[in-house]
Scaffold this motif. Structure first.
Motif, PDB file in Angstrom:
ATOM      1  N   ALA A   1       0.829  -1.210   0.000  1.00  9.60           N
ATOM      2  CA  ALA A   1       0.000   0.000   0.000  1.00  9.60           C
ATOM      3  C   ALA A   1       0.860   1.255   0.000  1.00  9.60           C
ATOM      4  CB  ALA A   1      -0.922  -0.011   1.223  1.00  9.60           C
TER       5      ALA A   1
ATOM      6  N   ALA B   1       0.966   3.900  -3.092  1.00  6.03           N
ATOM      7  CA  ALA B   1       0.593   5.280  -2.780  1.00  6.03           C
ATOM      8  C   ALA B   1       1.721   6.242  -3.161  1.00  6.03           C
ATOM      9  CB  ALA B   1       0.263   5.416  -1.302  1.00  6.03           C
TER      10      ALA B   1
ATOM     11  N   ARG C   1       1.837   6.635  -6.878  1.00  2.00           N
ATOM     12  CA  ARG C   1       0.745   7.506  -7.327  1.00  2.00           C
ATOM     13  C   ARG C   1       1.055   8.967  -7.024  1.00  2.00           C
ATOM     14  NH1 ARG C   1      -4.987   7.960  -4.282  1.00  2.00           N
ATOM     15  NH2 ARG C   1      -5.890   9.595  -5.560  1.00  2.00           N
ATOM     16  N   GLN C   2       1.557   9.241  -5.801  1.00  2.56           N
ATOM     17  CA  GLN C   2       1.859  10.615  -5.400  1.00  2.56           C
ATOM     18  C   GLN C   2       2.985  11.215  -6.241  1.00  2.56           C
ATOM     19  OE1 GLN C   2       2.590  10.578  -1.133  1.00  2.56           O
ATOM     20  NE2 GLN C   2       0.771  11.822  -0.814  1.00  2.56           N
TER      21      GLN C   2
ATOM     22  N   GLY D   1      -3.489   1.463  -1.554  1.00  2.41           N
ATOM     23  CA  GLY D   1      -2.535   2.451  -2.058  1.00  2.41           C
ATOM     24  C   GLY D   1      -3.125   3.376  -3.106  1.00  2.41           C
TER      25      GLY D   1
ATOM     26  N   SER E   1      -4.841   8.698   0.113  1.00  2.00           N
ATOM     27  CA  SER E   1      -4.054   9.778  -0.487  1.00  2.00           C
ATOM     28  C   SER E   1      -2.572   9.734  -0.136  1.00  2.00           C
ATOM     29  CB  SER E   1      -4.638  11.137  -0.071  1.00  2.00           C
ATOM     30  OG  SER E   1      -4.689  11.245   1.345  1.00  2.00           O
ATOM     31  N   SER E   2      -2.210   9.564   1.135  1.00  2.00           N
ATOM     32  CA  SER E   2      -0.811   9.682   1.534  1.00  2.00           C
ATOM     33  C   SER E   2      -0.176   8.322   1.771  1.00  2.00           C
ATOM     34  CB  SER E   2      -0.683  10.521   2.811  1.00  2.00           C
ATOM     35  OG  SER E   2      -1.216   9.831   3.925  1.00  2.00           O
ATOM     36  N   THR E   3       1.163   8.286   1.656  1.00  2.00           N
ATOM     37  CA  THR E   3       1.899   7.044   1.848  1.00  2.00           C
ATOM     38  C   THR E   3       1.747   6.522   3.265  1.00  2.00           C
ATOM     39  OG1 THR E   3       3.523   7.770   0.206  1.00  2.00           O
ATOM     40  CG2 THR E   3       4.181   5.988   1.681  1.00  2.00           C
TER      41      THR E   3
ATOM     42  N   ALA F   1      -1.773   5.204   3.920  1.00  2.00           N
ATOM     43  CA  ALA F   1      -2.033   3.957   3.200  1.00  2.00           C
ATOM     44  C   ALA F   1      -1.511   2.767   3.991  1.00  2.00           C
ATOM     45  CB  ALA F   1      -1.389   4.003   1.819  1.00  2.00           C
TER      46      ALA F   1
END
Length: 276
Positions: free
Chosen positions: A88, A92, A95-96, A172, A176-178, A181
């Motif tokens: 996750a 994440a 993605r971010q 993930g 939104s955030s690492t 997640a």
């Protein structure tokens, strides 16, 4: 990846598989340069096993087997579930950081990326489980499984690893955030592990908790894994129910996580196209 994708001599599934293995290879090469991920996946379960055996080994009796033999499959299962948090956080971060968006402009499918992630997580699971088994042998555990039962144990662990990885991928993509997640993944996987027969038998739990533990799919997976590792007899009626119940739950989770992940990826694609 590019040459095969551009020429397209194979089916779409074959191309996805080829690119997925390339992603898995790249991920494992990073693991060789930075082995902290494998170390964390291996050391934490070993410490849990040592702690519980030393702390509880002399006070908990399990009919027909030692506490170490009873506990080892539970720690293996928990270590596999906890890998969802790593997945996750990684998804994440991808993605971010815009990595997933950059993959979209390449002639590859994002399914390849997630397939590669699942393959690399399975490899890590096997290695971490190997370290855990070696620790168990040092502590006095001895395998009694036949080759067929050993193979069944590997299949169960890999099925659980794939399910756990898909849960991590979905979290993930949706969170939104690492940091969040990873925490959400832990919250989703830890309660089912502890509300199971991971550390104690069902009969040792309070009466009101026993039905919950009995119908917890983690407990049924543990029943199968313990039976296989202990060299149990051929599947009885209850074990057949455990197998059907566990498989149904895993298929349901896989279907749900794939649906959520696909929906989120389509939403991301629409957003990118709209921005252009």
């Amino acid at each position: 990846m590019h040459e095969l994708t551009q020429n397209r001599p194979l089916s779409a599934a074959a191309v996805v598989a080829h690119d997925g293995l390339a992603f898995a290879k790249a991920d494992l090469q990073v693991l060789r340069r930075s082995p902290e991920r494998l170390a964390l996946a291996s050391v934490q379960p070993v410490l849990i096993l040592l702690f519980l055996v030393v702390l509880l080994g002399g006070s908990i009796e399990v009919p027909g087997q030692s506490y170490l033999e009873f506990l080892l499959p539970g720690v293996v299962l928990q270590s596999v579930l906890l890998l969802s948090a790593t997945t996750a956080a990684s998804v994440a971060f991808a993605r971010q950081s815009g990595t997933l968006q950059r993959y979209r402009v390449l002639p590859i499918s994002l399914s390849s990326y997630f397939l590669g992630r699942a393959v690399s997580e399975c490899v890590i699971t096997v290695l971490a489980t190997g370290f855990l088994i070696i620790t168990g042998v040092i502590l006095g555990w001895r395998p009694h499984a036949s080759p067929g039962q050993a193979l069944l144990s590997v299949v169960i662990i890999l099925m659980l690893s794939i399910t756990s990885t898909l849960i991590g991928i979905a979290v993930g993509l949706l969170v939104s955030s690492t940091e969040s997640a990873a925490q959400v993944a832990v919250l989703l996987t830890t309660p089912p592990a502890f509300l199971s027969t991971m550390m104690v038998t069902q009969e040792a739990l309070p009466d009101w908790l026993q039905p919950i533990v009995h119908y917890n799919p983690v407990s049924t997976v543990l029943n199968l894994l313990r039976d296989a590792l202990s060299g149990g007899k051929s599947l009885t009626v209850s074990h057949t129910w455990d197998a059907a119940y566990s498989t149904a739950w895993m298929l349901a989770l896989v279907t749900l996580t794939v649906f959520l992940s696909t929906s989120k990826l389509r939403q991301m694609s629409t957003t990118v196209i709209g921005a252009n």
